[in-house]
Design a protein around this motif. Sequence first.
Motif, PDB file in Angstrom:
ATOM      1  N   ARG A   1       0.839  -1.204   0.000  1.00 26.44           N
ATOM      2  CA  ARG A   1       0.000   0.000   0.000  1.00 26.44           C
ATOM      3  C   ARG A   1       0.873   1.253   0.000  1.00 26.44           C
ATOM      4  O   ARG A   1       0.485   2.285   0.549  1.00 26.44           O
ATOM      5  CB  ARG A   1      -0.910   0.005   1.237  1.00 26.44           C
ATOM      6  CG  ARG A   1      -1.930  -1.127   1.302  1.00 26.44           C
ATOM      7  CD  ARG A   1      -3.048  -0.917   0.287  1.00 26.44           C
ATOM      8  NE  ARG A   1      -4.151  -1.847   0.490  1.00 26.44           N
ATOM      9  CZ  ARG A   1      -4.224  -3.071  -0.029  1.00 26.44           C
ATOM     10  NH1 ARG A   1      -3.229  -3.504  -0.795  1.00 26.44           N
ATOM     11  NH2 ARG A   1      -5.260  -3.848   0.192  1.00 26.44           N
ATOM     12  N   SER A   2       2.042   1.153  -0.610  1.00 29.61           N
ATOM     13  CA  SER A   2       2.986   2.286  -0.680  1.00 29.61           C
ATOM     14  C   SER A   2       3.301   2.847   0.695  1.00 29.61           C
ATOM     15  O   SER A   2       3.469   4.043   0.886  1.00 29.61           O
ATOM     16  CB  SER A   2       2.425   3.395  -1.586  1.00 29.61           C
ATOM     17  OG  SER A   2       2.241   2.916  -2.898  1.00 29.61           O
ATOM     18  N   CYS A   3       3.364   1.943   1.673  1.00 34.79           N
ATOM     19  CA  CYS A   3       3.655   2.300   3.070  1.00 34.79           C
ATOM     20  C   CYS A   3       2.639   3.284   3.641  1.00 34.79           C
ATOM     21  O   CYS A   3       2.985   4.167   4.441  1.00 34.79           O
ATOM     22  CB  CYS A   3       5.077   2.818   3.226  1.00 34.79           C
ATOM     23  SG  CYS A   3       6.321   1.511   3.079  1.00 34.79           S
ATOM     24  N   ASP A   4       1.386   3.156   3.229  1.00 36.00           N
ATOM     25  CA  ASP A   4       0.290   3.907   3.843  1.00 36.00           C
ATOM     26  C   ASP A   4       0.278   3.587   5.334  1.00 36.00           C
ATOM     27  O   ASP A   4       0.217   2.426   5.738  1.00 36.00           O
ATOM     28  CB  ASP A   4      -1.030   3.493   3.191  1.00 36.00           C
ATOM     29  CG  ASP A   4      -2.226   4.301   3.678  1.00 36.00           C
ATOM     30  OD1 ASP A   4      -2.244   4.700   4.862  1.00 36.00           O
ATOM     31  OD2 ASP A   4      -3.154   4.508   2.882  1.00 36.00           O
ATOM     32  N   ALA A   5       0.322   4.628   6.169  1.00 36.36           N
ATOM     33  CA  ALA A   5       0.463   4.434   7.612  1.00 36.36           C
ATOM     34  C   ALA A   5      -0.667   3.615   8.222  1.00 36.36           C
ATOM     35  O   ALA A   5      -0.471   2.938   9.237  1.00 36.36           O
ATOM     36  CB  ALA A   5       0.556   5.790   8.309  1.00 36.36           C
ATOM     37  N   ASP A   6      -1.856   3.633   7.630  1.00 34.49           N
ATOM     38  CA  ASP A   6      -2.980   2.890   8.198  1.00 34.49           C
ATOM     39  C   ASP A   6      -2.749   1.384   8.195  1.00 34.49           C
ATOM     40  O   ASP A   6      -3.408   0.653   8.939  1.00 34.49           O
ATOM     41  CB  ASP A   6      -4.266   3.194   7.426  1.00 34.49           C
ATOM     42  CG  ASP A   6      -4.783   4.596   7.670  1.00 34.49           C
ATOM     43  OD1 ASP A   6      -4.371   5.216   8.677  1.00 34.49           O
ATOM     44  OD2 ASP A   6      -5.598   5.074   6.859  1.00 34.49           O
ATOM     45  N   TYR A   7      -1.815   0.927   7.353  1.00 37.47           N
ATOM     46  CA  TYR A   7      -1.598  -0.517   7.183  1.00 37.47           C
ATOM     47  C   TYR A   7      -0.334  -1.017   7.878  1.00 37.47           C
ATOM     48  O   TYR A   7       0.009  -2.194   7.756  1.00 37.47           O
ATOM     49  CB  TYR A   7      -1.555  -0.859   5.693  1.00 37.47           C
ATOM     50  CG  TYR A   7      -2.853  -0.569   4.980  1.00 37.47           C
ATOM     51  CD1 TYR A   7      -3.842  -1.532   4.867  1.00 37.47           C
ATOM     52  CD2 TYR A   7      -3.100   0.700   4.436  1.00 37.47           C
ATOM     53  CE1 TYR A   7      -5.046  -1.255   4.221  1.00 37.47           C
ATOM     54  CE2 TYR A   7      -4.298   0.986   3.802  1.00 37.47           C
ATOM     55  CZ  TYR A   7      -5.267   0.003   3.696  1.00 37.47           C
ATOM     56  OH  TYR A   7      -6.463   0.288   3.066  1.00 37.47           O
ATOM     57  N   GLY A   8       0.378  -0.165   8.592  1.00 35.97           N
ATOM     58  CA  GLY A   8       1.565  -0.602   9.319  1.00 35.97           C
ATOM     59  C   GLY A   8       1.191  -1.262  10.633  1.00 35.97           C
ATOM     60  O   GLY A   8       0.186  -0.913  11.271  1.00 35.97           O
ATOM     61  N   ALA A   9       2.016  -2.209  11.092  1.00 38.21           N
ATOM     62  CA  ALA A   9       1.697  -2.993  12.285  1.00 38.21           C
ATOM     63  C   ALA A   9       1.996  -2.270  13.590  1.00 38.21           C
ATOM     64  O   ALA A   9       1.397  -2.588  14.623  1.00 38.21           O
ATOM     65  CB  ALA A   9       2.466  -4.317  12.254  1.00 38.21           C
ATOM     66  N   PHE A  10       2.917  -1.302  13.582  1.00 35.49           N
ATOM     67  CA  PHE A  10       3.397  -0.725  14.835  1.00 35.49           C
ATOM     68  C   PHE A  10       2.463   0.373  15.361  1.00 35.49           C
ATOM     69  O   PHE A  10       2.819   1.555  15.456  1.00 35.49           O
ATOM     70  CB  PHE A  10       4.809  -0.159  14.655  1.00 35.49           C
ATOM     71  CG  PHE A  10       5.856  -1.200  14.350  1.00 35.49           C
ATOM     72  CD1 PHE A  10       5.615  -2.555  14.565  1.00 35.49           C
ATOM     73  CD2 PHE A  10       7.098  -0.829  13.854  1.00 35.49           C
ATOM     74  CE1 PHE A  10       6.581  -3.509  14.286  1.00 35.49           C
ATOM     75  CE2 PHE A  10       8.069  -1.778  13.573  1.00 35.49           C
ATOM     76  CZ  PHE A  10       7.805  -3.124  13.778  1.00 35.49           C
ATOM     77  N   GLN A  11       1.246  -0.019  15.680  1.00 34.05           N
ATOM     78  CA  GLN A  11       0.271   0.910  16.219  1.00 34.05           C
ATOM     79  C   GLN A  11      -0.850   0.131  16.894  1.00 34.05           C
ATOM     80  O   GLN A  11      -0.941  -1.086  16.770  1.00 34.05           O
ATOM     81  CB  GLN A  11      -0.280   1.819  15.119  1.00 34.05           C
ATOM     82  CG  GLN A  11      -0.864   1.091  13.918  1.00 34.05           C
ATOM     83  CD  GLN A  11      -1.188   2.041  12.777  1.00 34.05           C
ATOM     84  OE1 GLN A  11      -1.551   3.202  12.985  1.00 34.05           O
ATOM     85  NE2 GLN A  11      -1.043   1.560  11.547  1.00 34.05           N
ATOM     86  N   GLU A  12      -1.714   0.842  17.600  1.00 37.35           N
ATOM     87  CA  GLU A  12      -2.773   0.180  18.354  1.00 37.35           C
ATOM     88  C   GLU A  12      -3.930  -0.291  17.474  1.00 37.35           C
ATOM     89  O   GLU A  12      -4.711  -1.159  17.879  1.00 37.35           O
ATOM     90  CB  GLU A  12      -3.314   1.130  19.425  1.00 37.35           C
ATOM     91  CG  GLU A  12      -2.298   1.461  20.504  1.00 37.35           C
ATOM     92  CD  GLU A  12      -2.807   2.515  21.457  1.00 37.35           C
ATOM     93  OE1 GLU A  12      -2.352   2.525  22.611  1.00 37.35           O
ATOM     94  OE2 GLU A  12      -3.657   3.344  21.045  1.00 37.35           O
ATOM     95  N   ARG A  13      -4.094   0.304  16.318  1.00 37.43           N
ATOM     96  CA  ARG A  13      -5.128  -0.095  15.359  1.00 37.43           C
ATOM     97  C   ARG A  13      -4.475  -0.231  13.990  1.00 37.43           C
ATOM     98  O   ARG A  13      -3.712   0.649  13.575  1.00 37.43           O
ATOM     99  CB  ARG A  13      -6.242   0.957  15.283  1.00 37.43           C
ATOM    100  CG  ARG A  13      -6.967   1.226  16.615  1.00 37.43           C
ATOM    101  CD  ARG A  13      -7.867   0.061  16.979  1.00 37.43           C
ATOM    102  NE  ARG A  13      -8.739   0.402  18.094  1.00 37.43           N
ATOM    103  CZ  ARG A  13      -8.442   0.144  19.365  1.00 37.43           C
ATOM    104  NH1 ARG A  13      -7.285  -0.422  19.668  1.00 37.43           N
ATOM    105  NH2 ARG A  13      -9.301   0.449  20.326  1.00 37.43           N
ATOM    106  N   CYS A  14      -4.820  -1.277  13.280  1.00 33.89           N
ATOM    107  CA  CYS A  14      -4.160  -1.570  11.996  1.00 33.89           C
ATOM    108  C   CYS A  14      -5.172  -2.148  11.020  1.00 33.89           C
ATOM    109  O   CYS A  14      -5.967  -3.029  11.388  1.00 33.89           O
ATOM    110  CB  CYS A  14      -3.023  -2.566  12.238  1.00 33.89           C
ATOM    111  SG  CYS A  14      -2.197  -3.168  10.759  1.00 33.89           S
ATOM    112  N   LEU A  15      -5.145  -1.669   9.781  1.00 35.29           N
ATOM    113  CA  LEU A  15      -5.961  -2.254   8.715  1.00 35.29           C
ATOM    114  C   LEU A  15      -5.192  -3.367   8.017  1.00 35.29           C
ATOM    115  O   LEU A  15      -3.997  -3.216   7.735  1.00 35.29           O
ATOM    116  CB  LEU A  15      -6.337  -1.194   7.676  1.00 35.29           C
ATOM    117  CG  LEU A  15      -7.291  -0.073   8.088  1.00 35.29           C
ATOM    118  CD1 LEU A  15      -7.505   0.879   6.910  1.00 35.29           C
ATOM    119  CD2 LEU A  15      -8.621  -0.623   8.583  1.00 35.29           C
TER     120      LEU A  15
END
Length: 414
Positions: A115-129
Amino acid sequence: MLATHLAAVSPGKGQPFEVQTRITPKPGPDELLIAVKSVALNPADAYMRDQGLFIPAYPTVIGFDVAGLVLEAGCNVPTTAGGGGGGGGASGDSPGLFFRAGITRVAAFAASFWRSCDADYGAFQERCLVPWQHAVPLPDKGLSWNEAATLPVAVEVPLNAWDIMGIPRVGEEGEEQVKRNTKKREALLIWGASSSIGTMGVQTARLLRDDDDANSCIAAVYATAGSANREYVTSLGADRVFDHRDPHVVEAIVSAAKHHYDDEDDDGLVIRHCFLATGQLAPCQAVLAAFLGEGRDQGGEKGETAKIASAPMIPPDAEVVDGVETVFVLPSVVEGERLGQFQYWIGTWLRENLAKGTVRPSPEPKVVGKGLGAIDAGLDMLLRGHIDQSVVSQHAQVLNVVIDFSFPGYQFNT
């Protein structure tokens, strides 16, 4: 009021992560929104942080391995055992694969790379798509969040390697076995077998070897590892484990295969396929080159190409060996094909083998920190292990590094 969550944001190339608040996204078609409970760290995460590898723009959120709870499911996500759900329905290609908001625990391979490193899809967070095809529902018991987080990358890479090299999947008849139509005569070599993807490579190769329908050509699983890890790699299913630090390791592997006798009529094994989990390419090439031209007596064709599937990126100055093809392990760049691959590797193969107990997380995860603020230190630990070869052979190669989000007192923002 928009829901928010915390994320370990990468602000720029070579910079440490910054814990920041982000707006929580809504899942689109074929997507899941996951409440992250644990993430596993990979060397690629450190390279992306330090070198900006694959990242087109900042700020962003990276990370591949994630385990957590499904919070929301977009349309077309299967939400019942018969497929369908989320308003759009989904095909029932994989019976039993479905996701329920607030109920289904999953492990998933985060999709930010595609996803071109779209932040919504990265694992290092509390919510991830994540696309639902990248996720696997977890068994109700017997698998912790931390264990689950170590599975997606470790499973995807070797299964991808077998597909790339043309080794038929368990239960499927492939061209190679149809062509040979003979007794299994190949040893499948896994170089760097005490790494996370290497240990899972041994487990998946063991299942190929033990396939009762003889769909593959694999008769034995050979592996390399440090001497301290020999017993562990053997316990996962390797028939022979060789010390990669032995200066004569290539000769030892070749000799063992050529003198691998199962009965009086057996005339040894050949090695045509190698999975390079970690380590150097040259010794893998040397092993395979030793068997070039020996295929005719084993039911193959003289001059048949040997294949190496390399998890590390192939160096641009790597030597080319006639008759030995080296391919970098990477899923298809075509969206539909990739989703189909992941649906099989993660949603079908992993789900079924977890249910049967035929694979297990390997090695045991090591929790190196609690929460997002610990990711930098965890990656530094992982990277130091890969630089110090004495540490690699003794420790880092049997280390699944995880960050635990699911501890008491850690609250998600809403």
